[in-house]
Structure formats: structure tokens, C-alpha cells
Design an enzyme around this catalytic site. Structure first.
Site, PDB file in Angstrom:
ATOM      1  CG  ASP A 162     -23.026  99.880  72.993  1.00 28.48           C
ATOM      2  OD1 ASP A 162     -23.980 100.283  72.293  1.00 28.48           O
ATOM      3  OD2 ASP A 162     -22.510  98.762  72.872  1.00 28.48           O
ATOM      4  CG  HIS A 307     -18.538 102.850  73.728  1.00 28.80           C
ATOM      5  ND1 HIS A 307     -17.804 102.369  72.666  1.00 28.80           N
ATOM      6  CD2 HIS A 307     -18.963 101.773  74.421  1.00 28.80           C
ATOM      7  CE1 HIS A 307     -17.777 101.045  72.732  1.00 28.80           C
ATOM      8  NE2 HIS A 307     -18.472 100.647  73.780  1.00 28.80           N
TER       9      HIS A 307
HETATM   10 ZN   LIG Z   1     -20.627  98.281  76.638  1.00 27.34          ZN
END
Ligand SMILES: [Zn+2]
Length: 347
Positions: A162, A307
């Protein structure tokens, strides 16, 4: 002491800095999203005059820069809607208003830390939104358009990254995925898609999936239905311009949901992709800990949250080979998130 406000809009960030008397300490500056590392150093004093330390205020609808700013040791505060005047449907209040709030109203704002994350202090609103959204979420799930994991009886698994694309880490993640010949899904934010279209192209060319993760990574309970719709649609448009395709999965920042936002997904738009394994990599607990967290919790059907952007992701990059090797050793097969959910292939 100086006081800075960071605003976001359709093409990046505006920064205003005022002095103790509220006068402009320097000319307003504009930064494309690809320059956030440089902006962080600048706010830290590098290459600006005067060099006095800065207190920085950003909005709760801007969840992309706080990770790097707090990791750099800057004094960062988040302003929530009740601290601010009306916001445009797309964009934040002007940077000068945020800088003025940094000067006069810091005591009422939430100080952000690298460990606490961007939405710290908003737990009640977060859980209230999820509770109120539950009936709509049930309807989405029944329609096959909300999922946390895939079927447990198959050996499919999905890695997701992400908050990118990121000028440094996305390429490192792609290199590792290529080394093991495994597929993943990248939930990108529109501000970064617009600023780094070549990185998005690289993701697609390598056979990975794309997901919509909003434009500016806002705290969803603070958005009207129209503001959410624009976050979603502008990001889809940025994907379309960059790579000629629009993601069919959406992941809400912080996993937040509200009735207004989920209703927007009900009739049309991407499916809601949550996760069942959180690597906690954003809190930077060390690469070994990230690897262990994933391997302790993942199994057939898992949708794993990691991430590649929104902060310093060196630990994620460092942990990734061991994560992949551990999952491959269990004979798990890496697929895209849309494949894991059994969505029709629209690419
Ligand atoms: Zn996020």
C-alpha cells in the site's frame, strides 16, 4: 521557531511557512508527490532561509507525508475537521490556514509520532464508522464485492503493498518479486500515480495487480460522500492516464469504513479489499519481526498487508525475501488480490 502548513490538491502539495508574528517567512512553495523526501529535508532546514526549526500542521485528509516527517524527527500535528473551516470537495484547506493553525492552535491538535501512525487519537470515530457501516458491508459481502481473504481450501495467497508508488522503494520491491517470480498487488494513491506514472507502468508490465487506495490517503470518517467519490474517481483517472487500466479493487486507508463511503461502492466501482494478515511494517518494528508476524499468521487464502510507500520502507524491503521464501516453503501460490477474491478478470 517557524510554522508550516502542508495542503494537498490535484497535483501535489502546497507549503506555506509563517513566523512568530504570523507573517510569511518565505514564499509559498509547490512540491510534486515524488519530491516528499526532499520536502522532508527542506522542512528539516536543508536549503532554506531562515533555517529555524518548523512545527508542521497537515490535515486528516492528508495521510501520505506524516510517515516521513515524523521519522525525520519533525514536530508534526494533525488538524481534524472541527479545527478547520470548510474544505473544498477535492483538496485541503489552504496551506496558509494550516500554517496559521500551527502558529496559534497547536495545543488543540493531535501530535503525530512515527509509532502512533496518522490516525492516532481517532479510535472512537474509526470504530464508530465501521459499526455504522456494517449493514452496507454485509450487502457488499453478499454481492461478492468485499473480502478479507480468499478460499481457505486452495493454496493461493496474495501479497499487497500500500501507499506507493514510491520513488525509492517500489522498484526495490519489484526487483525482489521478480527474483522469486511471484505476483503481488499494489494499492496506490492517486497523488503518487500522477507523480510517478513510470513506476505504475513497471508494476503492470511485471504482471502485478493494481488497487485504488484513494487520492490523498484521507481518514474516511472525515469525508462527505461527494469528497469520497472524488478521491476514488480522480485516482481511477490517474491510473487510466498512466497505464490505460482502472483497478477493480479498492482498499480504504487504515481500513476505515463509513456508510457514506461503502454506499459509493455498492452500485458501481471497485470491490472492497481488506486483509487478514497485517505485517505491521509501517510501525518499523525491525525486519525480523515483520517476517515473523507474517509467517506466524499467514496460511492458505491469506491477504497480506505490507507497504511500499508513505514512509521509510527499508525494513519492508529487507524483510520481503524471507517472507516470500517462508511462504513458498509452505507450497503457497502467489496470486493477485482480484484473483484471490475470484473477481472476473477485466484487464
Ligand atoms: Zn495506506
Amino acid at each position: 521557531m517557524l510554522y508550516a502548513g502542508i495542503a494537498w490538491n490535484a497535483d501535489g502539495y502546497q507549503v506555506e511557512v509563517v513566523d512568530a508574528d504570523g507573517g510569511r517567512a518565505m514564499d509559498p512553495t509547490h512540491w510534486g508527490a515524488e519530491r516528499v523526501p526532499e520536502l522532508t529535508r527542506w522542512l528539516g532546514g536543508e536549503g532554506r532561509q531562515p533555517q529555524d526549526p518548523c512545527a508542521v500542521v497537515l490535515e486528516s485528509t492528508n495521510g501520505l507525508v506524516d510517515g516521513l516527517l515524523t521519522a525525520a524527527g519533525l514536530d508534526v500535528y494533525r488538524a481534524d475537521p472541527h479545527h478547520l473551516g470548510a474544505r473544498p470537495d477535492f483538496g485541503s484547506v489552504p496551506a496558509l490556514a494550516l500554517a496559521e493553525l500551527a502558529r496559534t492552535g497547536r495545543a488543540a491538535l493531535a501530535p503525530l509520532t512515527a509509532e502512533g501512525g496518522g490516525q492516532s487519537g481517532r479510535d472512537a470515530d474509526y470504530h464508530d464508522g465501521i459499526r455504522r457501516a456494517a449493514p452496507v458491508e454485509t450487502r457488499l459481502t453478499e454481492a461478492g464485492r468485499c473480502f478479507r481473504h480468499g478460499p481457505r481450501e486452495r493454496r493461493d495467497i496474495a501479497l499487497t503493498f500500500d501507499d506507493g508508488p514510491d520513488p525509492r522503494h517500489t522498484r526495490q520491491v519489484l526487483d525482489i518479486l521478480a527474483r522469486y517470480d511471484v505476483r503481488a498487488t499494489f494499492f496506490c494513491v492517486g497523488l503518487h500515480v500522477r507523480a510517478l506514472p513510470d513506476e505504475v507502468r513497471r508494476i503492470v508490465d511485471a504482471g502485478h495487480g493494481l488497487g485504488n487506495h484513494t487520492w490523498s490517503h484521507p481518514f474516511l470518517p472525515d469525508l462527505t460522500a461527494r469528497q469520497f467519490r472524488l478521491q476514488l474517481d480522480r485516482t481511477s483517472e490517474a491510473f487510466d492516464r498512466a497505464v490505460g487500466q482502472v483497478p477493480d479493487v479498492f482498499r480504504p486507508p487504515y481500513g476505515a469504513r463509513t456508510p457514506e463511503t461503502l454506499t459509493a461502492l455498492l452500485d458501481s466501482g471497485p470491490a472492497l479489499a481488506l486483509w487478514d494478515v497485517d505485517s505491521w511494517d509501517w510501525a518499523r518494528p525491525g525486519p525480523e519481526r515483520i517476517t515473523r508476524t507474517v509467517l506466524d499468521h499467514a496460511g492458505p487464502g491469506s491477504l497480506i498487508l505490507m507497504h511500499d510507500g508513505g514512509g521509510d520502507r527499508h525494513q519492508t524491503v529487507e524483510a520481503l525475501p524471507a517472507v516470500i521464501e517462508g511462504l513458498l516453503a509452505r507450497d503457497l501460490r502467489f496470486v493477485r488480490a482480484d484473483e484471490l477474491a475470484g473477481l472476473p478478470d477485466r484487464r
